[in-house]
Design an enzyme around this catalytic site. Sequence first.
Site, PDB file in Angstrom:
ATOM      1  N   TRP A 101       0.807  -1.221   0.000  1.00 60.10           N
ATOM      2  CA  TRP A 101       0.000   0.000   0.000  1.00 60.10           C
ATOM      3  C   TRP A 101       0.842   1.275   0.000  1.00 60.10           C
ATOM      4  O   TRP A 101       0.471   2.265  -0.628  1.00 60.10           O
ATOM      5  CB  TRP A 101      -0.989   0.005   1.170  1.00 60.10           C
ATOM      6  N   ASP A 173      -0.824   6.287   6.543  1.00 59.73           N
ATOM      7  CA  ASP A 173      -2.018   5.513   6.205  1.00 59.73           C
ATOM      8  C   ASP A 173      -2.173   4.462   7.303  1.00 59.73           C
ATOM      9  O   ASP A 173      -1.329   3.588   7.459  1.00 59.73           O
ATOM     10  CB  ASP A 173      -1.804   4.857   4.832  1.00 59.73           C
ATOM     11  N   LYS A 197     -11.519  -1.717   7.398  1.00 57.76           N
ATOM     12  CA  LYS A 197     -10.693  -2.757   8.001  1.00 57.76           C
ATOM     13  C   LYS A 197     -10.969  -2.934   9.496  1.00 57.76           C
ATOM     14  O   LYS A 197     -10.825  -4.010  10.030  1.00 57.76           O
ATOM     15  CB  LYS A 197      -9.196  -2.462   7.813  1.00 57.76           C
TER      16      LYS A 197
END
Length: 361
Positions: A101, A173, A197
Amino acid sequence: MRAWNFTAGPCTLPLEVMEKAQKEFLDYAGMGAGVIEISHRSPQFDAIAKGSEKLLRQLMSIPDNYKVIFLQSGGRGEFAAVPLNLMPEGGVADYFVTGHWSRCAYKECDERFGRAVLHECAVKDENGIVHIDYSRMQVSEGASYAYICFNETVNGIEFDRIPDTGRVPLVADMSSDILTRPVDVSKFGAIIFGVQKNVAPAGMVVAIVREDLIGHARKYCPSILDWKVMSEHDSLYNTPCVFSWYMANLVFEWIKNLGGVEELERRNIEKSQLLYKYIDSSTMYRNTIAPDSRSRVNVVFNLRDEALNKEFLDGAAKHNMLGLKGHKVLGGMRASLYNAMTLDGVKALVAYMDEFAKAHA
Ligand SMILES: *Cc1c(COP(=O)(O)O)cnc(C)c1O
């Protein structure tokens, strides 16, 4: 019957929250309509919007000089919003890449918005063990920000400390480990997280941004990605994802009632240690990440004999376990142990893994 759900995202949510949402689904707050059927400008929804921000501020001890902005761009949309809001035309930013990511965020910036400096910070030693190398996290002259992904959902790599970037604002993030452990928000310029999540169904992303970093967006930054426009409108500039926001509010309440983020951290350490300890003790399974860089929420592992993968997953399904297949870029297995996963779920997984290992000894 509910499965043991180890899916990486969207993923399992707390049973109590799901039941409460089910109960309120047709009739929210005595209105005779569900929360997804009422105006986002109604006082009932306004209470959800304001209440959720207040709860999140409490849970994370967010300092007053930070804005909390609820957006719909998704995680990837914020990969663009970060440079558009923080980096002037012709600027530079540092990306400390530790997995999938952070690499995606790096590419989004580098290919579209400006000079992104790539620092490969997940390093393999001679035994094939991967660890986060904090010494590689150097900032460039004139950098607008430095960027990290605090927990790499795909790779199972998590920061165990906050890198020091001096005066350069650190952007993180935290999509997959938000609210799983306490973090000192004041060490960051901005924290972004998609809710799918640990917090709510997909549809919303939250940006926690230090006030002085707001208001510098590029002229052509779309309004819905502009943190200033969104925060000035209390995140109601356009129609928000009302269901996701409502569920997030319920999850924040759930966290508060169970004792806050400190209690969740205790549980997440217990759950992940149980699984890692088993993996390390077995000859069937293997995890190649150094203990201090291991994720508490996404445990990746491989079977020694990859030819057994399908049989392993079929057996897991028979044991009522979902979502253990690793991400397509990595293969292998991944067990996501988000806040809503219970210790009993992890015990059931370890018992199945042990049964499978003994059957194939
Ligand atoms: C899932 C995830 C994303 C992607 O979010 P989207 O909302 O699908 O764009 C980004 N970062 C991390 C750390 C993730 O786990």
